[in-house]
Design a protein around this motif. Structure first.
Motif, PDB file in Angstrom:
ATOM      1  N   ALA A  67       0.846  -1.198   0.000  1.00  0.00           N
ATOM      2  CA  ALA A  67       0.000   0.000   0.000  1.00  0.00           C
ATOM      3  C   ALA A  67       0.880   1.246   0.000  1.00  0.00           C
ATOM      4  O   ALA A  67       2.040   1.202   0.409  1.00  0.00           O
ATOM      5  CB  ALA A  67      -0.919   0.012   1.213  1.00  0.00           C
ATOM      6  N   GLU A  68       0.296   2.338  -0.457  1.00  0.00           N
ATOM      7  CA  GLU A  68       0.945   3.649  -0.398  1.00  0.00           C
ATOM      8  C   GLU A  68       0.001   4.599   0.318  1.00  0.00           C
ATOM      9  O   GLU A  68      -1.220   4.494   0.167  1.00  0.00           O
ATOM     10  CB  GLU A  68       1.245   4.171  -1.800  1.00  0.00           C
ATOM     11  CG  GLU A  68       2.264   3.334  -2.540  1.00  0.00           C
ATOM     12  CD  GLU A  68       2.489   3.775  -3.983  1.00  0.00           C
ATOM     13  OE1 GLU A  68       3.557   3.441  -4.513  1.00  0.00           O
ATOM     14  OE2 GLU A  68       1.602   4.445  -4.570  1.00  0.00           O
ATOM     15  N   VAL A  69       0.569   5.510   1.094  1.00  0.00           N
ATOM     16  CA  VAL A  69      -0.221   6.454   1.873  1.00  0.00           C
ATOM     17  C   VAL A  69       0.062   7.860   1.360  1.00  0.00           C
ATOM     18  O   VAL A  69       1.222   8.296   1.326  1.00  0.00           O
ATOM     19  CB  VAL A  69       0.092   6.334   3.375  1.00  0.00           C
ATOM     20  CG1 VAL A  69      -0.673   7.376   4.178  1.00  0.00           C
ATOM     21  CG2 VAL A  69      -0.232   4.926   3.866  1.00  0.00           C
ATOM     22  N   TYR A  70      -0.994   8.549   0.950  1.00  0.00           N
ATOM     23  CA  TYR A  70      -0.906   9.897   0.395  1.00  0.00           C
ATOM     24  C   TYR A  70      -1.581  10.870   1.344  1.00  0.00           C
ATOM     25  O   TYR A  70      -2.635  10.576   1.914  1.00  0.00           O
ATOM     26  CB  TYR A  70      -1.590   9.960  -0.972  1.00  0.00           C
ATOM     27  CG  TYR A  70      -0.853   9.168  -2.027  1.00  0.00           C
ATOM     28  CD1 TYR A  70       0.074   9.787  -2.857  1.00  0.00           C
ATOM     29  CD2 TYR A  70      -1.060   7.804  -2.173  1.00  0.00           C
ATOM     30  CE1 TYR A  70       0.763   9.059  -3.810  1.00  0.00           C
ATOM     31  CE2 TYR A  70      -0.371   7.072  -3.121  1.00  0.00           C
ATOM     32  CZ  TYR A  70       0.539   7.703  -3.940  1.00  0.00           C
ATOM     33  OH  TYR A  70       1.227   6.981  -4.878  1.00  0.00           O
ATOM     34  N   VAL A  71      -0.988  12.062   1.488  1.00  0.00           N
ATOM     35  CA  VAL A  71      -1.489  13.081   2.397  1.00  0.00           C
ATOM     36  C   VAL A  71      -2.174  14.183   1.608  1.00  0.00           C
ATOM     37  O   VAL A  71      -1.589  14.758   0.683  1.00  0.00           O
ATOM     38  CB  VAL A  71      -0.336  13.668   3.243  1.00  0.00           C
ATOM     39  CG1 VAL A  71      -0.830  14.790   4.130  1.00  0.00           C
ATOM     40  CG2 VAL A  71       0.325  12.596   4.063  1.00  0.00           C
ATOM     41  N   GLN A  72      -3.410  14.453   1.992  1.00  0.00           N
ATOM     42  CA  GLN A  72      -4.162  15.592   1.475  1.00  0.00           C
ATOM     43  C   GLN A  72      -4.366  16.544   2.649  1.00  0.00           C
ATOM     44  O   GLN A  72      -4.109  16.171   3.793  1.00  0.00           O
ATOM     45  CB  GLN A  72      -5.477  15.090   0.877  1.00  0.00           C
ATOM     46  CG  GLN A  72      -5.215  14.215  -0.351  1.00  0.00           C
ATOM     47  CD  GLN A  72      -6.476  13.619  -0.931  1.00  0.00           C
ATOM     48  OE1 GLN A  72      -6.981  12.644  -0.392  1.00  0.00           O
ATOM     49  NE2 GLN A  72      -6.957  14.204  -2.009  1.00  0.00           N
ATOM     50  N   PRO A  73      -4.792  17.766   2.410  1.00  0.00           N
ATOM     51  CA  PRO A  73      -4.883  18.720   3.522  1.00  0.00           C
ATOM     52  C   PRO A  73      -5.728  18.251   4.705  1.00  0.00           C
ATOM     53  O   PRO A  73      -5.366  18.489   5.854  1.00  0.00           O
ATOM     54  CB  PRO A  73      -5.492  19.967   2.871  1.00  0.00           C
ATOM     55  CG  PRO A  73      -5.058  19.877   1.443  1.00  0.00           C
ATOM     56  CD  PRO A  73      -5.087  18.406   1.120  1.00  0.00           C
ATOM     57  N   ASP A  74      -6.833  17.565   4.435  1.00  0.00           N
ATOM     58  CA  ASP A  74      -7.743  17.211   5.518  1.00  0.00           C
ATOM     59  C   ASP A  74      -7.993  15.717   5.675  1.00  0.00           C
ATOM     60  O   ASP A  74      -8.891  15.304   6.396  1.00  0.00           O
ATOM     61  CB  ASP A  74      -9.079  17.918   5.313  1.00  0.00           C
ATOM     62  CG  ASP A  74      -9.731  17.545   3.987  1.00  0.00           C
ATOM     63  OD1 ASP A  74      -9.066  16.939   3.125  1.00  0.00           O
ATOM     64  OD2 ASP A  74     -10.920  17.872   3.808  1.00  0.00           O
ATOM     65  N   ARG A  75      -7.196  14.884   4.998  1.00  0.00           N
ATOM     66  CA  ARG A  75      -7.382  13.435   5.092  1.00  0.00           C
ATOM     67  C   ARG A  75      -6.169  12.700   4.546  1.00  0.00           C
ATOM     68  O   ARG A  75      -5.244  13.313   4.023  1.00  0.00           O
ATOM     69  CB  ARG A  75      -8.628  12.999   4.335  1.00  0.00           C
ATOM     70  CG  ARG A  75      -8.509  13.185   2.838  1.00  0.00           C
ATOM     71  CD  ARG A  75      -9.771  12.799   2.128  1.00  0.00           C
ATOM     72  NE  ARG A  75      -9.640  13.011   0.694  1.00  0.00           N
ATOM     73  CZ  ARG A  75     -10.615  12.884  -0.150  1.00  0.00           C
ATOM     74  NH1 ARG A  75     -11.820  12.550   0.279  1.00  0.00           N
ATOM     75  NH2 ARG A  75     -10.424  13.087  -1.434  1.00  0.00           N
ATOM     76  N   VAL A  76      -6.241  11.376   4.643  1.00  0.00           N
ATOM     77  CA  VAL A  76      -5.216  10.493   4.107  1.00  0.00           C
ATOM     78  C   VAL A  76      -5.899   9.564   3.116  1.00  0.00           C
ATOM     79  O   VAL A  76      -7.037   9.149   3.322  1.00  0.00           O
ATOM     80  CB  VAL A  76      -4.563   9.688   5.254  1.00  0.00           C
ATOM     81  CG1 VAL A  76      -3.804   8.485   4.741  1.00  0.00           C
ATOM     82  CG2 VAL A  76      -3.640  10.571   6.062  1.00  0.00           C
ATOM     83  N   ARG A  77      -5.179   9.254   2.058  1.00  0.00           N
ATOM     84  CA  ARG A  77      -5.668   8.274   1.084  1.00  0.00           C
ATOM     85  C   ARG A  77      -4.696   7.102   1.088  1.00  0.00           C
ATOM     86  O   ARG A  77      -3.505   7.282   0.862  1.00  0.00           O
ATOM     87  CB  ARG A  77      -5.735   8.903  -0.306  1.00  0.00           C
ATOM     88  CG  ARG A  77      -6.249   7.957  -1.374  1.00  0.00           C
ATOM     89  CD  ARG A  77      -6.305   8.624  -2.747  1.00  0.00           C
ATOM     90  NE  ARG A  77      -4.985   8.649  -3.368  1.00  0.00           N
ATOM     91  CZ  ARG A  77      -4.328   9.752  -3.722  1.00  0.00           C
ATOM     92  NH1 ARG A  77      -4.842  10.941  -3.504  1.00  0.00           N
ATOM     93  NH2 ARG A  77      -3.149   9.661  -4.301  1.00  0.00           N
ATOM     94  N   VAL A  78      -5.220   5.918   1.379  1.00  0.00           N
ATOM     95  CA  VAL A  78      -4.424   4.703   1.340  1.00  0.00           C
ATOM     96  C   VAL A  78      -4.740   4.011   0.022  1.00  0.00           C
ATOM     97  O   VAL A  78      -5.909   3.752  -0.273  1.00  0.00           O
ATOM     98  CB  VAL A  78      -4.757   3.768   2.525  1.00  0.00           C
ATOM     99  CG1 VAL A  78      -3.959   2.477   2.428  1.00  0.00           C
ATOM    100  CG2 VAL A  78      -4.505   4.466   3.849  1.00  0.00           C
ATOM    101  N   GLU A  79      -3.709   3.752  -0.777  1.00  0.00           N
ATOM    102  CA  GLU A  79      -3.898   3.036  -2.032  1.00  0.00           C
ATOM    103  C   GLU A  79      -3.406   1.614  -1.847  1.00  0.00           C
ATOM    104  O   GLU A  79      -2.206   1.369  -1.712  1.00  0.00           O
ATOM    105  CB  GLU A  79      -3.142   3.716  -3.180  1.00  0.00           C
ATOM    106  CG  GLU A  79      -3.734   5.043  -3.557  1.00  0.00           C
ATOM    107  CD  GLU A  79      -3.269   5.560  -4.902  1.00  0.00           C
ATOM    108  OE1 GLU A  79      -2.651   4.803  -5.691  1.00  0.00           O
ATOM    109  OE2 GLU A  79      -3.518   6.749  -5.163  1.00  0.00           O
ATOM    110  N   ALA A  80      -4.355   0.679  -1.824  1.00  0.00           N
ATOM    111  CA  ALA A  80      -4.016  -0.738  -1.684  1.00  0.00           C
ATOM    112  C   ALA A  80      -3.555  -1.259  -3.032  1.00  0.00           C
ATOM    113  O   ALA A  80      -4.321  -1.293  -3.992  1.00  0.00           O
ATOM    114  CB  ALA A  80      -5.208  -1.521  -1.183  1.00  0.00           C
ATOM    115  N   ILE A  81      -2.295  -1.628  -3.101  1.00  0.00           N
ATOM    116  CA  ILE A  81      -1.700  -2.146  -4.331  1.00  0.00           C
ATOM    117  C   ILE A  81      -1.910  -3.656  -4.391  1.00  0.00           C
ATOM    118  O   ILE A  81      -2.340  -4.198  -5.389  1.00  0.00           O
ATOM    119  CB  ILE A  81      -0.202  -1.797  -4.383  1.00  0.00           C
ATOM    120  CG1 ILE A  81      -0.035  -0.284  -4.415  1.00  0.00           C
ATOM    121  CG2 ILE A  81       0.478  -2.464  -5.573  1.00  0.00           C
ATOM    122  CD1 ILE A  81       1.373   0.185  -4.173  1.00  0.00           C
ATOM    123  N   ALA A  82      -1.587  -4.318  -3.307  1.00  0.00           N
ATOM    124  CA  ALA A  82      -1.790  -5.766  -3.211  1.00  0.00           C
ATOM    125  C   ALA A  82      -3.209  -5.999  -2.700  1.00  0.00           C
ATOM    126  O   ALA A  82      -3.706  -5.250  -1.862  1.00  0.00           O
ATOM    127  CB  ALA A  82      -0.781  -6.369  -2.246  1.00  0.00           C
TER     128      ALA A  82
END
Length: 135
Positions: A67-82
């Motif tokens: 997974a990769e974790v991305y930061v936005q101003p008011d939240r986090v987005r987790v991108e599940a790769i596997a």
């Protein structure tokens, strides 16, 4: 009644990373890697870190990003790769918003919109880690 809620993307990402590194039972074998300690949130999301599984039977530096974790101003987005399907199912089960990302190979995006969602996101990461370890 508490009316304050943590809605700072960087702080949410820090809490999630802390939970991943401190949770030795449910998330065994997963680690935070390639962390950008000075990440600045963007509207599209800035990569804060990756979550990787140590590959068994190889040298200790071999990892697989799950997974990769991305930061936005008011939240986090987790991108599940596997195991994107496992991530979507787990997110629904813990009431986190998720949607598929139309790329090849496919990914599932899971949104953590406040500090309270961090504990629920651990269930998603556990499902991804378990499903990816079975492949």
């Amino acid at each position: 009644m508490v009316t304050d809620r943590l809605a700072d993307g960087v702080r949410i990402a820090e809490l999630l990373a802390s939970e991943v590194t401190g949770n030795e039972s449910d998330l065994r074998g997963l680690a935070v890697v390639d962390a950008d300690r000075e990440v600045e949130p963007t509207a599209d999301g800035a990569l804060a870190y990756r979550i990787a599984r140590e590959e068994s039977g190889t040298d200790e530096d071999a990892t697989e990003t799950v997974a990769e974790v991305y930061v936005q101003p008011d939240r986090v987005r987790v991108e599940a790769i596997a195991a994107p399907d496992a991530a979507a199912e787990a997110a629904r089960a813990v009431d986190l918003r998720a949607r598929p990302k139309a790329v090849h190979p496919p990914r599932t995006l899971v949104f953590v919109e406040d500090g309270a969602g961090v504990k629920r996101a651990l269930a998603v990461l556990e499902a991804v880690g378990n499903a990816s370890g079975e492949e």
